[in-house]
Enzyme design. Sequence first.
Site, mmCIF file in Angstrom:
data_model
loop_
_atom_site.group_PDB
_atom_site.id
_atom_site.type_symbol
_atom_site.label_atom_id
_atom_site.label_comp_id
_atom_site.label_asym_id
_atom_site.label_seq_id
_atom_site.Cartn_x
_atom_site.Cartn_y
_atom_site.Cartn_z
ATOM 1 N N ASP A 242 0.870 -1.169 0.000
ATOM 2 C CA ASP A 242 0.000 0.000 0.000
ATOM 3 C C ASP A 242 0.914 1.229 0.000
ATOM 4 O O ASP A 242 2.109 1.113 0.251
ATOM 5 C CB ASP A 242 -0.887 -0.043 1.253
ATOM 6 C CG ASP A 242 -1.823 1.140 1.328
ATOM 7 O OD1 ASP A 242 -2.376 1.520 0.293
ATOM 8 O OD2 ASP A 242 -1.977 1.692 2.439
ATOM 9 N N THR A 244 0.029 4.847 1.418
ATOM 10 C CA THR A 244 -0.063 5.665 2.632
ATOM 11 C C THR A 244 0.190 4.841 3.886
ATOM 12 O O THR A 244 -0.502 3.863 4.147
ATOM 13 C CB THR A 244 -1.442 6.343 2.723
ATOM 14 O OG1 THR A 244 -1.685 7.065 1.519
ATOM 15 C CG2 THR A 244 -1.504 7.284 3.907
ATOM 16 N N ASP A 442 -1.587 -1.165 6.170
ATOM 17 C CA ASP A 442 -1.781 -0.690 7.543
ATOM 18 C C ASP A 442 -3.193 -0.215 7.848
ATOM 19 O O ASP A 442 -3.499 0.138 8.976
ATOM 20 C CB ASP A 442 -0.812 0.453 7.851
ATOM 21 C CG ASP A 442 -1.196 1.745 7.132
ATOM 22 O OD1 ASP A 442 -1.749 1.655 6.025
ATOM 23 O OD2 ASP A 442 -0.934 2.829 7.692
#
Length: 554
Positions: A242, A244, A442
């Site tokens: 991912d 961000t 996350d």
Amino acid sequence: MFVYFEATTVILTLVLLGQLLEARAHSQTSGAIKALLQLVPSTATLVENGVDKIISIDKIQKGYLLRVKPGEKIPVDGTIVEGNSSIDESMITGEPIPVDKDMDDKVSSGTINGTKSFVMTAEKVGSETLLSQIIHMVNTASRSKAPIQKLADQISKYFVPIVLFVSVLTFILWAVFGPEPAYVFAFVNAIAVLIIACPCALGLATPMSVMVGVGRGAQSGVLIKNAEALEKMNKVDTLIVDKTGTITEGKPSVEKVVATDDSATLDLLPYIASLNQYSEHPLAEAVVKYGKENNVTLTKVSDFEAVAGKGVIGTVKDVKVALGNFKLMEQLSIPISEKLSSQVTEEQEKGKTVSFIAVDQKAVGFVTIFDAIKTTSIEAIKELQKYGVEVIMLTGDNQNTAKAVAEQLNLKHFKAECLPEDKLNEIKSLQQQGRIVAMAGDGINDAPALAQSDVGIAMGTGTDVAIESATITLVKGDLQGIVKAKNLSHGVVRNIKQNLFFAFVYNIFGVPIAAGILYPFFGLLLSPMIAALAMSFSSVSVIGNALRLRNLQL
């Protein structure tokens, strides 16, 4: 007349000695867990009505104010509310450099305070603390079975009957063809075969390496949920990341808020700051923080909804407000003017994240958010590519921003504007191609993909849902931890194979010698006493080899 009382005594002594050595070596394999347990302090300093009072750690409750003095271990997880200091977090993250902590920063139990004193509020106590979760995870993983263990179990299934057969065959051959006293030779050699072929080392080969490896990982901030993930990580050839919070710092900051009517810029800020106060996303937190820095008073929001991978909508002061990407605007049938679109594209091409602002079904501006790439991301991706791992970035951000970030990271493959189901489908597609896929993320929107992947890797700085869905958690939360996990997995699998070799090589050479194969050529027989010593040594050598993992460089 031959008597073997001394042989019986020596065999029993050697077996017990072997078990003692094995027990001592075995106790060292759980050294990481013991070291983690020692990090938990027994007492803490409670600040009550301005007075300091020493209390037992099990008496701490959420909301208590605790004073941490210089050099003390932090008792529970919480937030600093007074003072500042530098914290040694090496026992949890594996990083030796102390981390500066100020007001409103989070601190974790078991870490060590530097030279200053501060007051913190307790937020997670008992089994909820990070340290307790680490200890629980290490314990659980140490008891789990790696897939390679099935090979050892399968071999043992056939190994034991074969050894019994060889022992009986040895007795018969010596009884029929052996010199006098034939039955004595037959009995002694049959017993020697049974003693030397004890499959203890075979049973210890895998669990010992897993236990030490999981502990070594915990000391470096790599938490393994089960042995299967530890073994699979060695086979991973594709890594999905991912953007961000995984590649970037996950601490975005608002650069500017731009309105189509320049004079209305400050008027938009109260709306978007209030709207974002109910969202858990890092971008939302950045907007709220920016609003507070500009003295915005947050107001109540009704009909709030977080649209996964797109943005947020709600009603602020009886006005319908939407903040999100182009897909959200498209879903809400909100038109974007050419001027606004070109302004946004210009920002995106600089690698920045841009969210459209819509009020009452009209696009009235945008907010530009910058999230710096972690300094460790570029180097970590290079190292993973050297391993032959293909790194693919999947992000919910737009094509222009994704392309700019991918170019900085030298990533050949990336996909932008991915919804949670897009990430999930991409992983399924790669798996159908025969790839072994790891996913690092996350956020809540990463949870389905983390669960689907062969190895789910959660950033410890992310959400609880992501951590729960993953099989490996990186406490520090950067891609360098994936390199550590890859090194750890490679080292553990190699160590297991060495242990299995040690276990088999003793039996391959030991059983024929114990059966008396050397006697016709050299007149040599293997005493049951020597067989007992060899059996014990094989187990100790396996555990000793596993202990080498404690010094594995990650």
